[in-house]
Write an enzyme that holds these catalytic residues in place. Structure first.
Site, PDB file in Angstrom:
ATOM      1  N   ASP A  55       0.872  -1.254   0.047  1.00  0.00           N
ATOM      2  CA  ASP A  55      -0.099   0.151  -0.008  1.00  0.00           C
ATOM      3  C   ASP A  55       0.844   1.206  -0.006  1.00  0.00           C
ATOM      4  OD1 ASP A  55      -2.236  -1.700   0.276  1.00  0.00           O
ATOM      5  OD2 ASP A  55      -2.198  -1.559   2.360  1.00  0.00           O
ATOM      6  N   TYR A 114       6.938  -9.541   7.061  1.00  0.00           N
ATOM      7  CA  TYR A 114       6.609  -8.393   7.035  1.00  0.00           C
ATOM      8  C   TYR A 114       7.171  -7.827   8.448  1.00  0.00           C
ATOM      9  CZ  TYR A 114       3.828  -7.419   3.227  1.00  0.00           C
ATOM     10  OH  TYR A 114       3.205  -7.071   1.911  1.00  0.00           O
TER      11      TYR A 114
END
Length: 276
Positions: A55, A114
């Site tokens: 994003d 992540y």
């Protein structure tokens, strides 16, 4: 008949000034910048396939993509040098090589790692824009790890997914853990919380919602088992709001054995902590 070559690229970027990784018209995205640079050097229409989207404002230290071309890149080192001269300073490719025709950067990826970074201090550092500043209370690393432990395994993560057209909500989390690190520089002390999650796939805003739920549990002194309760509800309204994308980074995309990767990751972290 032209022979088509397939190449893999591995790259990193600072997400602060990007509107995500996926191509968008009239937006500065990672895919747009890479394809524009490749087309400058290769007189061919290039479309890259990235392992997955990130994003706006999310960074990556190790992202992977592939592309096909009828041209042969004879000297990859020289090509890579010129490519990085064209690319902006917040986006660099560190590996380029030819791969087998059946390789697919997205479909062949077995896991992703992540990391979410939190600065847990009373005063924010002017040099740390790529992290979440949380000055409200000292975070308890043991409680955070207990909350994260309920996420490990194969689950329906509907509670932690923002609106998306993808109806498949199951993910397998291989590892979820947090560490606290203190850095002292003269009279200045900085405290960081690093939250690492490794899984086979991630839903839209999933990691940022998980971190938001952790902060909600800590801020309200709730039991860590609330994380499990929210997970089992499979209801987005049961979980906290998403936190800032600035603290999120894609650390690695793996095409090998995830257990070996986790073992090496834990070992490196242990060695690093012993040397602090």
């Amino acid at each position: 008949m032209l022979s088509i070559k397939k190449y893999i690229i591995c790259f990193e970027f600072l997400g602060l000034d990007f509107f995500g990784s996926q191509k968008q018209p009239d937006k500065r995205t990672v895919q747009n910048e890479i394809e524009k640079a490749l087309c400058t050097l290769i007189k061919d229409k290039i479309n890259i396939i990235i392992s997955g989207r990130t994003d706006a404002k999310v960074s990556a230290k190790y992202q992977v993509a592939h592309f096909c071309t009828s041209e042969t890149i004879k000297n990859t080192d020289k090509f890579l040098y010129h490519l990085n001269c064209i690319l902006p300073s917040d986006l660099k490719i560190f590996l380029l090589k030819e791969v087998k025709p059946d390789f697919h950067a997205q479909k062949d990826a077995k896991y992703k790692h992540y990391r979410y970074t939190i600065q847990n201090d009373h005063v924010a550092s002017v040099f740390l824009k790529q992290c979440l500043f949380y000055p409200y209370a000292e975070l308890d690393i043991e409680r955070i790890n207990q909350s994260l432990s309920y996420l490990i395994g194969h689950h329906d993560f509907s509670s932690f997914k923002s609106n998306s057209d993808n109806p498949y909500n199951d993910c397998h989390i291989y590892y979820a853990g947090a560490i606290k690190e203190e850095i002292n520089y003269h009279e200045k002390r900085q405290n960081f919380i690093f939250i690492d999650i490794i899984g086979n796939r991630f839903l839209y805003n999933m990691v940022r919602t998980i971190v938001g739920q952790i902060l909600k549990i800590e801020r309200n002194n709730l039991s860590p088992i609330v994380m499990k309760e929210v997970l089992l509800k499979k209801d987005r309204s049961a979980a906290a709001s998403v936190v800032s994308p600035l603290g999120l980074s894609l650390e690695y995309v793996g095409y090998d054995d995830v257990n070996k990767y986790i073992e090496n990751f834990i070992h490196k972290r242990k060695v690093h902590n012993e040397n602090i």
